[in-house]
Write an enzyme that holds these catalytic residues in place. Structure first.
Site, PDB file in Angstrom:
ATOM      1  N   ARG A   1      53.832  97.162  87.681  1.00 22.59           N
ATOM      2  CA  ARG A   1      53.577  96.445  86.425  1.00 22.59           C
ATOM      3  C   ARG A   1      53.761  97.374  85.231  1.00 22.59           C
ATOM      4  NH1 ARG A   1      48.249  92.845  85.324  1.00 22.59           N
ATOM      5  NH2 ARG A   1      47.356  94.854  84.755  1.00 22.59           N
TER       6      ARG A   1
ATOM      7  N   GLU B   1      48.181 100.477  84.209  1.00 22.36           N
ATOM      8  CA  GLU B   1      48.392 100.885  82.803  1.00 22.36           C
ATOM      9  C   GLU B   1      47.632 102.161  82.432  1.00 22.36           C
ATOM     10  OE1 GLU B   1      47.696  97.732  83.855  1.00 22.36           O
ATOM     11  OE2 GLU B   1      49.807  97.182  83.739  1.00 22.36           O
TER      12      GLU B   1
ATOM     13  N   ASP C   1      49.987  97.203  90.944  1.00 19.97           N
ATOM     14  CA  ASP C   1      49.524  96.392  89.821  1.00 19.97           C
ATOM     15  C   ASP C   1      48.480  97.192  89.030  1.00 19.97           C
ATOM     16  OD1 ASP C   1      49.345  94.080  88.310  1.00 19.97           O
ATOM     17  OD2 ASP C   1      47.915  93.086  89.633  1.00 19.97           O
TER      18      ASP C   1
HETATM   19  C1  LIG Z   1      45.194  86.207  78.415  1.00 20.46           C
HETATM   20  C2  LIG Z   1      44.963  86.094  79.877  1.00 20.46           C
HETATM   21  O1  LIG Z   1      44.791  85.041  80.430  1.00 20.46           O
HETATM   22  N1  LIG Z   1      44.984  87.217  80.540  1.00 20.46           N
HETATM   23  C3  LIG Z   1      44.738  87.269  81.953  1.00 20.46           C
HETATM   24  C4  LIG Z   1      45.973  87.637  82.682  1.00 20.46           C
HETATM   25  O2  LIG Z   1      45.735  87.797  84.017  1.00 20.46           O
HETATM   26  C5  LIG Z   1      44.806  88.806  84.320  1.00 20.46           C
HETATM   27  C6  LIG Z   1      44.710  88.885  85.809  1.00 20.46           C
HETATM   28  O3  LIG Z   1      45.713  89.705  86.317  1.00 20.46           O
HETATM   29  C7  LIG Z   1      43.467  88.497  83.692  1.00 20.46           C
HETATM   30  O4  LIG Z   1      42.591  89.573  83.923  1.00 20.46           O
HETATM   31  C8  LIG Z   1      43.646  88.302  82.220  1.00 20.46           C
HETATM   32  O5  LIG Z   1      42.441  87.876  81.643  1.00 20.46           O
END
Ligand SMILES: CC(=O)N[C@H]1CO[C@H](CO)[C@@H](O)[C@@H]1O
Ligand SMILES: *[C@@H]1O[C@H](CO)[C@@H](O)[C@H](O)[C@H]1NC(C)=O
Ligand SMILES: *[C@@H]1O[C@H](CO)[C@@H](O)[C@H](O)[C@H]1NC(C)=O
Length: 679
Positions: free
Chosen positions: A549, A470, A467
């Site tokens: 991911r 990026e 995970d």
């Molecule tokens: C937009 C939003 O809610 N993003 C969240 C998606 O999930 C990750 C955790 O993996 C959060 O860090 C983000 O803020």
């Protein structure tokens, strides 16, 4: 409301009636270039007539939504022309181009540039536009090709009489698949742009995004590509990068095109119909696949980039996960009620809460006391277990107490700052600060493999879920922020979220073994996937399971993907189908979305419908975020469980068929989930 606005309103009505003019649109200014053929001459925000005309471009307003108001004239002053004749080479042809004028859009233009055309196979053509005098960054993806030109090809190239167009034709029908005017080409150090017409408006692909339709709108839509930790939202650049599209021609033949480039980039789809590619580094390395069926296109694409791996049979079973069970007792209670309701269920995942203080290669010996034994027990009962690992390692544990950091530090495996020797330090899940393994470095691969093998001795996993690769960093750039220089502040930033390359990741001038993070950023997850695949294979002695991911061109060879941190909303359930079809085009058929949604609390009805749909995802997993209400299919009582059991049993009755589809995909490159047009 002023007079101008009401006149414009009238003009919109007239435009609908077939006349296109508006009080603030000069009817003369766009005479030479029809609105549908405009190519944006000011792709970054902040265009004005003054700035536009200073660039030698035309400023002309229009009512057409998203159409550029600043565009290149018919004879762009920025482009190239052919120098001499095309030369024949062993693999095809070589064209040398010279820049026409000294004008430069973003500085540091390169001239001459060369187009090498390789007739690689009967149905695959490559053409690469590069600087013959200086090596630039190229994606290290090996595409096998013979040393001599294929004969009897299904395509031909044409450099038009006036020498200003480079065309690719399908021989059997004469359809022009690619037509790029050399006078539209821009090749500078940090800005490369090329426009081609496409033979129809049926264009699919490009990723990773949340697309609202499988077939794209060609009405001036722009998509940025740069890997980013970001929940799916339309037009946002997401976790992976796939500069690949398929176009279905008007007579139903199909072809595909890859731009093999890993720099931050965007593509604009225009109604001409045409595509404009803009990237801020590397070379313009295109591969064209002639099909002629959509299925053939994907087969030829995966032949070039690597066939999808063969997943283990067990990984086609239903899988359950959540972030934030919080304790082994809650985990056990969940597993027990799944069994109580006799819901088909083969794989359990653990998200980061199994770790001690979110540290990779540890487990929480208080809240998850007995996890090793529990994993063994589930496995004895025939289940399989997948553990998450993040790509950041805390540097702030007591020296001598956290081996992953100590060993990695000793081996010099981290991404470095621009000085090339000091590790980049960012902030991620662990307390304190973290460093980032540089998976493009062979030493890092040794270190990671060793750590995965040692973990296996403690937690007997069957697969690894990678995970945040990026790579995600919670700040803008590493500590203490990014220096002001051309690498961190390029003259053009593609259409990506925040228009900032360092946002939620590392500074572009960080150093990896393969080169600057500027070039290798979107390859991070890709470079982690193969080593994790091999480490898992070594650790288990069985077929590997890796779920990543972040993905790039060729990731399907070693891993699968889920569509990321979606939301528990009907829209997300709908759009998951499009994402799954697209990843099948990208050669990553082991793909699914978090059933019932990740962010937000789900509802009974949404989750039930999503269980029914998700029962037929190639990768079928229900996953949930921390603090949300429980959403496993046993959490809603007997009726919900019964319906989930029934649809999952249909899935299980089809598993031999699904497994065969994956075999066909692994051997011949077929899609596993495909749209009806492939049939
Ligand atoms: C937009 C939003 O809610 N993003 C969240 C998606 O999930 C990750 C955790 O993996 C959060 O860090 C983000 O803020
Ligand atoms: C990063 O720095 C370490 C020393 O801290 C060095 O051993 C390693 O080779 C460097 N790696 C890169 C890619 O610069
Ligand atoms: C989601 O559900 C949890 C647990 O039931 C609850 O504590 C939380 O308040 C809910 N969140 C929202 C936004 O309703």
């Amino acid at each position: 409301m002023g007079r101008v606005k009401s006149l414009c309103f009238l003009a919109v009505v007239l435009a609908v009636l077939g006349q296109s003019f508006c009080s603030d649109e000069d009817p003369q200014c766009s005479r030479d270039v029809p609105v549908k053929s405009r190519i944006d001459c000011h792709p970054q925000p902040g265009a004005s007539q003054e700035k536009c005309e200073a660039r030698g471009c035309i400023w002309c307003s229009t009512n057409m939504p998203n159409a550029p108001w600043c565009f290149f004239p018919e004879d762009s002053p920025y482009g190239y022309s052919l120098n001499g004749n095309a030369e024949k080479t062993a693999k095809g042809w070589r064209l040398t181009l010279n820049k026409l004028q000294a004008l430069s859009l973003f500085g540091n233009d390169i001239s001459p540039v060369v187009i090498d055309v390789e007739f690689q196979t009967r149905d695959r053509l490559r053409f690469k536009i590069y600087d013959p005098n200086r090596q630039r960054f190229e994606v290290p993806l090996k595409v096998e090709s013979p040393s001599v030109a294929a004969d009897d090809t299904s395509y031909d190239i044409e450099v038009a009489d006036d020498t200003s167009h480079f065309r690719i034709k399908r021989k059997s029908t004469g359809t022009v698949l690619w037509d790029a005017s050399l006078s539209d080409l821009i090749f500078s150090n940090q800005y490369l742009q090329i426009t081609t017409t496409v033979p129809s408006t049926s264009v699919y692909g490009f990723g990773e995004h949340e697309h609202l339709s499988f077939k794209h709108s060609m009405n001036f839509a722009t998509y940025g590509m740069f890997s980013r930790d970001q929940s799916p939202t339309p037009f946002a650049n997401l976790y992976g990068v796939h500069p690949f599209y398929m176009c279905v021609e008007t007579d139903s033949n199909a072809h595909g095109v890859l731009l093999l480039n890993s720099n931050a980039q965007d593509v604009s789809l225009s109604p001409n119909p045409s595509l404009t590619f803009r990237t801020i580094g590397g070379v313009l390395d295109f591969y064209v696949f002639l099909g002629p069926t959509p299925e053939n296109v994907v087969q030829q694409y995966t032949e070039a980039i690597g066939r999808p791996h063969m997943p283990a049979y067990w990984s086609l079973g239903f899988q359950l996960s959540r972030w934030g069970y919080g304790s082994i007792d809650v985990l056990k209670k969940t597993v027990d009620r799944m069994h109580y309701y006799d819901i088909p269920y083969d794989v359990q995942h653990s998200d980061i809460d199994y770790m001690e203080r979110r540290l990779d290669f540890t487990y929480d010996k208080v809240n998850y006391a007995g996890l090793p034994e529990y994993m063994q027990q589930l496995k004895k009962e025939g289940m399989h277990y997948v553990l998450i690992l993040d790509p950041f390692i805390s540097k702030d544990e007591e020296p001598g107490t956290y081996r992953p950091y100590d060993l990695g530090e000793e081996m010099g495996v981290w991404v470095n700052n621009s000085d090339g020797v000091t590790p980049a330090v960012g902030k991620a899940w662990p307390d304190g600060h973290s460093v980032f393994p540089d998976y493009t470095n062979p030493r890092t691969v040794d270190w990671w493999t060793q750590m995965c093998l040692e973990l296996k001795d403690v937690l007997d996993y069957d697969g690894i879920w990678i995970d945040m690769n990026e790579p995600s960093n919670f700040d803008r750039g590493q500590y203490p922020g990014c220096a002001v220089n051309d690498v961190n502040n390029p003259p053009y930033i593609p259409s990506i979220s925040d228009r900032a390359l360092a946002q939620k990741t590392l500074c572009p001038d960080s150093k990896t073994y393969l080169g600057e993070h500027y070039n290798t950023h979107s390859l991070f997850g890709w470079s982690q996937t193969a080593p994790t695949f091999h480490a898992t294979q070594k650790a288990t002695g069985k077929r590997a399971f890796v779920l990543s991911r972040s993905t790039f061109v060729g990731s399907g060879k070693h891993g699968g993907h889920w569509l990321g941190d979606n939301f528990s909303q009907w829209k997300d359930m709908h759009l998951s189908i499009i994402g799954i079809l697209e990843f099948n085009l990208f050669g990553i058929p082991y793909i699914g979305a978090d059933i019932c949604g990740f962010n937000y609390n789900t509802t009974y009805e949404l989750c039930l419908r999503w269980m029914q749909l998700g029962s037929f995802y190639p990768f079928s997993r229900n996953h949930n975020a921390e603090k949300n209400s429980e959403q496993d299919p046993a959490a809603f009582g007997a009726e919900f469980a019964k319906i989930s059991r029934e649809t999952l049993r249909i899935r299980y009755s089809l598993l031999p068929y699904l497994y065969t589809l994956f075999f066909e995909s692994h051997v011949h490159g077929n899609t596993v989930a495909r749209s009806l047009m492939h049939e």
